[in-house]
Scaffold this active site. Structure first.
Site, PDB file in Angstrom:
ATOM      1  N   GLU A  31       0.479  -0.966  -0.112  1.00  0.00           N
ATOM      2  CA  GLU A  31      -0.117   0.150  -0.242  1.00  0.00           C
ATOM      3  C   GLU A  31       0.661   1.460  -0.025  1.00  0.00           C
ATOM      4  OE1 GLU A  31      -4.205   1.446   2.761  1.00  0.00           O
ATOM      5  OE2 GLU A  31      -2.661   0.079   2.894  1.00  0.00           O
ATOM      6  N   ASP A  32       2.190   1.192   0.707  1.00  0.00           N
ATOM      7  CA  ASP A  32       2.697   2.781   0.409  1.00  0.00           C
ATOM      8  C   ASP A  32       4.015   2.772  -0.083  1.00  0.00           C
ATOM      9  OD1 ASP A  32       0.991   3.136   2.623  1.00  0.00           O
ATOM     10  OD2 ASP A  32       1.446   2.049   3.743  1.00  0.00           O
TER      11      ASP A  32
END
Length: 502
Positions: free
Chosen positions: A93-94
């Protein structure tokens, strides 16, 4: 071995990176030997490289968060795949690293856990009434592989510890979600330590004024009580030594602040802390079950027990698996004190629930996921199977959410059949709820009950520990639709609607 605080200081120092890896591995080694330390080193380096240059809102290097999550799971005794997934869980996600990359490097099992956590990461809380669809995703993921929710719990505990760095609206949203969703799930999984941490960490952000009141007016009384308990402990320690009864731990246990706050709100306490006997309890952990009962005998020889306050949760565990002996006695100077006596295994079960007896094997055996064919679920976890079934049967979100909040997230009581079987019910349940829990025919033909040997009507409110015998009439045509006015469980309501004469 460095403490967690020391470990974080090492992480902040680029020259201490190798030492930090040794520290986290020492933490793992303390709890399990079935780890591939080289693979854990690789996962740590992989995550540290992926997150390099990223900081959290608190200003700390991002790698601290997955590291703290992994340490928390290691303390719970979770398996290697869970530890690896915790270290890697924020990467898709990051960062620019994909799930495909994670699978190539760490295998499909770890990748699936990371994928499950990533899906839960996109759930945003918007109040219970509009949360049903996202809540379905959370609970279904739990049924597919319960490790996903356990990793998410560890993730949430650390996020709450750094919640002060976020804007006030996000603080309140995350705190509310933690108390209304995560803590009840932890409770149903028997994870008392996790539930307590979630609630206490969220409390000051969700109810700041009430938290300050508790801190200013109640905490000093808890501290005074703790000092008294220390003197009681000296007496018990000496007596156990004279009786040659060994103990693993003997300490005072202060009631969790949020739990104490909720208890004080009940009408019978009316914010009067002097009415609460378990403000600080004395907890004794011994090596064996036999020594639990021997210790109970020692306590009762020293001090007179209160009538009706001796509870044997070893012989009759709570539905979530909790085991312990509880007794409340008139102690030194006539003060009332609660004692809790358990083995180390019982203590770990009480603190970490299902995670305390995790038995995934590393030697080439695939774990049987909850919800998959062939998976055998402990009887006390059968409610998870109900979640899987309800997910398929109940399409209406409002009805699904109502079922969850009433039947699963509500405070629980447990009652007994005359044969001693435990029946797990929501608070304020009635004999009719009890009857339908046992069997639909018994519910349909219920005409009354005996509660603790005394006749009781169908709308009687059951209490924790009641022994309930359902009286049936085989010629009865079916349930009474008026029962819908007082039954509590959705299972009972559905069956009454289906079977009751119109």
């Amino acid at each position: 071995m460095p403490s967690i605080e020391d470990l974080l200081k090492i992480l902040k120092n680029e020259n201490g990176r190798q030492n930090s890896k040794i520290a986290i591995l020492s933490n793992f080694r303390r709890h399990k030997s079935e780890y591939d330390y080289d693979l854990i080193r690789l996962a740590y380096d992989y995550a540290e490289t992926a997150h390099r240059g990223q900081n959290r809102k608190s200003g700390e290097p991002y790698i601290i968060h997955p590291l703290e999550t992994a340490i928390y799971l290691a303390k719970m005794g979770m398996d290697q795949s869970s530890i690896l997934a915790a270290l890697l869980h924020d990467i898709p996600e990051d960062t620019n690293v994909s799930l495909v990359d994670i699978e190539k490097n760490f295998g499909p099992e770890v990748a699936k856990l990371v994928a499950g956590i990533t899906k839960l990461g996109i759930i945003k809380y918007r109040g219970l009434e509009r949360y049903a669809e996202n809540l379905r995703k959370m609970l279904v993921s739990m049924a597919q592989d319960i490790r996903i929710i356990l990793i998410k719990m560890a993730d949430r505990v650390h996020n709450l510890k750094t919640l002060g760095a976020l804007p006030p609206d996000k603080q309140k949203r995350i705190a509310q979600e933690s108390i209304e969703i995560y803590a009840p799930i932890a409770n149903r999984l028997g994870m008392g330590q996790v539930k307590g941490e979630l609630e206490d960490l969220a409390f000051p952000f969700l109810y700041p004024d009430k938290y300050l009141w508790m801190k200013e007016h109640i905490l000093p009384k808890v501290q005074t009580e703790m000092a008294y308990i220390e003197n009681v402990i000296k007496i018990i320690r000496k007596e156990l030594a004279e009786q040659k009864i060994k103990f693993v731990s003997l300490h005072g246990r202060a009631k969790r602040l949020y739990s104490l706050f909720l208890k004080l709100q009940r009408p019978q306490y009316d914010n009067d802390v002097t009415k609460i006997y378990d403000l600080v309890a004395c907890r004794i952990i011994v090596p064996t079950v036999e020594e639990c009962y021997q210790t109970l005998g020692v306590i009762h020889r020293l001090w007179k027990p209160l009538p009706g306050r001796i509870k044997d949760y070893i012989a009759q565990p709570k539905p979530n698996g909790y085991q312990s002996l509880h007794t409340t006695v008139f102690c030194q100077d006539g003060k009332i004190v609660e004692f809790q006596i358990r083995t180390k295994a019982m203590h770990e079960q009480a603190e970490f629930g299902i995670a305390a007896h995790w038995h995934y094997k590393e030697a080439g055996k695939k774990p049987k996921k909850l919800g998959n064919p062939g998976a055998v679920l402990p009887k006390k976890m059968a409610w998870i199977e109900d979640l899987v079934k309800w997910q398929k049967e109940i399409q209406d979100n409002e009805q699904y959410l109502n079922s969850l909040t009433l039947d699963f997230f509500h405070n629980r009581i447990f009652c007994f059949t005359p044969r001693g079987d435990v029946i797990d019910l929501p608070e304020e349940a009635t004999p009719v709820d009890f009857a339908y829990h046992v069997h639909s025919w018994i519910g349909d033909h219920c005409v009354g009950a005996r509660v603790n040997g005394a006749m009781a009507s169908c709308d009687t409110t059951l209490k924790n520990g009641d022994v309930v015998e359902i009286i049936t009439e085989k010629n009865r045509k079916g349930p009474n639709r008026d029962w819908l006015k007082f039954v509590k469980t959705n299972a009972a309501k559905d069956k009454i609607r289906t079977a009751a004469p119109k």
